[in-house]
Design an enzyme around this catalytic site. Structure first.
Site, PDB file in Angstrom:
ATOM      1  N   ASP A 218       0.824  -1.250  -0.010  1.00  0.00           N
ATOM      2  CA  ASP A 218      -0.157  -0.090  -0.053  1.00  0.00           C
ATOM      3  C   ASP A 218       0.799   1.188   0.001  1.00  0.00           C
ATOM      4  OD1 ASP A 218      -2.511   1.554   0.113  1.00  0.00           O
ATOM      5  OD2 ASP A 218      -3.290  -0.023   1.569  1.00  0.00           O
TER       6      ASP A 218
ATOM      7  N   ASP B 202      -2.715   4.653  -2.465  1.00  0.00           N
ATOM      8  CA  ASP B 202      -3.690   5.416  -1.675  1.00  0.00           C
ATOM      9  C   ASP B 202      -3.984   6.613  -2.132  1.00  0.00           C
ATOM     10  OD1 ASP B 202      -5.543   5.203   0.900  1.00  0.00           O
ATOM     11  OD2 ASP B 202      -4.059   6.977   1.179  1.00  0.00           O
TER      12      ASP B 202
END
Length: 549
Positions: free
Chosen positions: A100, A202
């Protein structure tokens, strides 16, 4: 029709929220050794990619989405040695790890920001957005942060306000500074060299913003930065990239993932999610599912990326409620509705993403008191919504449907008091239904939700039509049935799902019919999907594969 082919296109991804997946040391918080212990579950499921939510060092104001060191592991999750072992053990099972990438903002405890907030002359000061106070000494303007409160946070040592789009603990990184960009690219290369197979990025649509003109989402610098990132980091590497954007539309999607753009492989879009939100109070006052409108969003995206792009397919993640509670029937028809929703999504063109627990039909948490929630967004917005006049009862009702913590309760592995997640006191309450809904109870049951997910994932690997076939919508105005066909070569895949708790009737047109074998029949045996009248039982899903004729 020529299609792009990449190693990840026939794979199904699985999102792990580390804090809630598996706790190996009994401290109540999930960790990397716990993930390693459960890799065989994912291999048995057929998973080919793991999207690992942040495990970086962090103060955990936003459960790891506030990063204080991009090149170290949070102690509660383990060590870099543990991470390397995870990559190796996953690789042995032919599972790739996707990190991520959270680079719109850092933690306010990151060394970059600590230096930036001490001294205006520091080279790190320009790693962030700063503005001087207004003439009255207050913030530069009255914009609000996404998690509530002002978008500006004052730091007295430099006498300036930092731009904090999400929360004061998450100052935005200034991507217009070339030195910042090079630091991010070096970090990305460092993780790729450790063996990760790509990144989920993200809120990546926010990095190109112009804060002075209030051009935040998909700002004027976005695609130039993404193209530079591709040149500097991704080009020549056989990896997969997924960009999260709450603002991308079917008109702008190909700017990210078009074949010749040199940016990303696919995007996470959320139009199907926000379609059910209230125009004033957003997700805190959600509306019931409008299936016709819901289907149209999915069709629009299938068609928009038909030739030159690639879809991500999901109903669940760490920011969303449990799909069986939001769109299905978590009571009488929990198992069958979980299967129907999964079937409708997995048979489309794109990469399916399964969120931990989705494969066993986990439901929303059922919290009725604000003190049981842990999420920074919910706690901040609780105050804001009450100040705006939304009664607390209505706020809690909405939170019970759409709050992020609904997805963050511990993974339900077995019927033990800690649900097999932990032997200690879990950081957030275990769902009370874990004694009935868990992996152990479903592992050997051929009719379980878990077995159904295994079948769906295996079908994608086995049938090229599911990966590459053309998408053809049918029965678009039917208020109960989600129906479409996939066509590839001389084959047709017919998909019909009753998305309701009542029997549904329809006339199957010839272009939807299939005389071949029934691959999925969740309610009753069916030989095929012939043209003519059909009655589907509540939450029945039928998938048939045959020749076009």
């Amino acid at each position: 029709m020529t299609r792009r082919t990449h190693w990840w296109m026939d794979r199904t991804a699985y999102q792990i929220y580390p804090r809630s997946f598996a706790d190996a040391n009994g401290d109540g918080v999930g960790d990397i050794p716990g993930i390693i212990d459960r890799l065989d579950h994912l291999a048995d499921l057929g998973i080919g990619l793991i999207w690992l939510s942040p495990v970086y060092r962090s103060p955990m104001a936003d459960n790891g989405y506030d990063i204080s060191d991009y090149q170290d592991i949070a102690p509660e999750y383990g060590t870099l040695a543990d991470f390397d072992r995870l990559v190796a053990e996953a690789g042995r099972r032919d599972i790739g790890i996707i990190m991520d990438l959270v680079v719109n903002h850092s933690s306010d405890r990151h060394p970059w920001f600590l230096e930036a907030s001490r001294d205006r002359a520091s080279p790190f000061h320009d790693f962030y957005y700063w503005r001087d106070p207004a003439p009255d000494g207050g913030p530069p303007d009255d914009r609000r942060a996404y998690f509530g409160g002002p978008v500006w946070t004052y730091h007295p040592r430099v006498g300036r306000y930092a731009f904090t789009l999400f929360s004061p603990q998450q100052p935005d990184l200034n991507w217009q500074n070339p030195a910042l960009r090079q630091a991010v690219y070096a970090m990305m290369r460092w993780w790729l060299d450790r063996g990760v197979r790509g990144f989920r990025m993200d809120v990546i649509d926010l990095i190109g913003k112009d804060i002075d003109r209030d051009l935040i989402a998909e700002g004027p610098h976005l695609h130039g930065f993404l193209q530079e990132m591709h040149r500097e980091v991704l080009a020549g590497r056989d990896v997969v990239t997924v960009g999260e954007s709450w603002n991308v539309t079917k008109e702008t999607a190909l700017l990210y993932c078009g074949r010749d753009r040199g940016e990303l492989d696919m995007v996470f879009q959320f139009q199907h999610i926000v379609a059910g939100w209230d125009k004033v109070h957003g997700k805190w006052r959600p509306h019931p599912l409008d299936l016709v409108a819901f289907k149209k969003v999915w069709t629009d995206w299938q068609e928009a990326l038909e030739v030159d792009g690639w879809n991500s397919l999901f109903l669940n993640n760490h920011d969303l409620p449990r799909s069986v509670s939001r769109y299905g029937d978590a009571g009488q028809w929990r198992e069958r509705s979980a299967k129907a929703l999964a079937t409708a999504i997995h048979m489309m063109r794109g990469t399916p993403f399964v969120f931990q627990g989705e494969e066993i039909g986990m439901t929303n948490a059922g919290f009725t008191e604000i003190t049981r929630y842990r999420d920074i967004e919910l706690i901040n917005m609780h105050r804001e919504m009450l100040d705006q006049g939304l009664p607390e009862r209505q706020f809690l009702e909405g939170a019970g449907i759409t709050a992020r913590d609904n997805a963050r309760t511990p993974m339900q592995w077995d019927a033990s008091p800690g649900a097999g997640f932990t032997t200690g006191d879990p950081w957030i309450d275990v769902n009370p239904n874990s004694a009935a809904i868990n992996v152990a109870a479903q592992r050997d049951d051929p009719d379980s939700v878990l077995a159904h997910y295994r079948r769906l994932i295996a079908l994608r690997k086995r049938h090229e039509i599911i990966v590459q076939g053309r998408f053809v919508p049918w029965l678009e105005d039917h208020p109960q049935i989600w129906a479409y066909a996939r066509e590839w070569g001389n084959q047709r895949l017919s998909v019909l799902c009753n998305i309701s708790s009542r029997p549904a009737q329809a006339e199957v047109p010839p272009g939807l019919a299939s005389g071949g074998a029934c691959l999925i029949c969740t309610a009753q045996p069916r030989r095929s999907v012939p043209p003519g009248p059909i009655t589907l039982e509540p939450w029945e899903a039928v998938v048939s594969l045959g020749d076009l004729g």
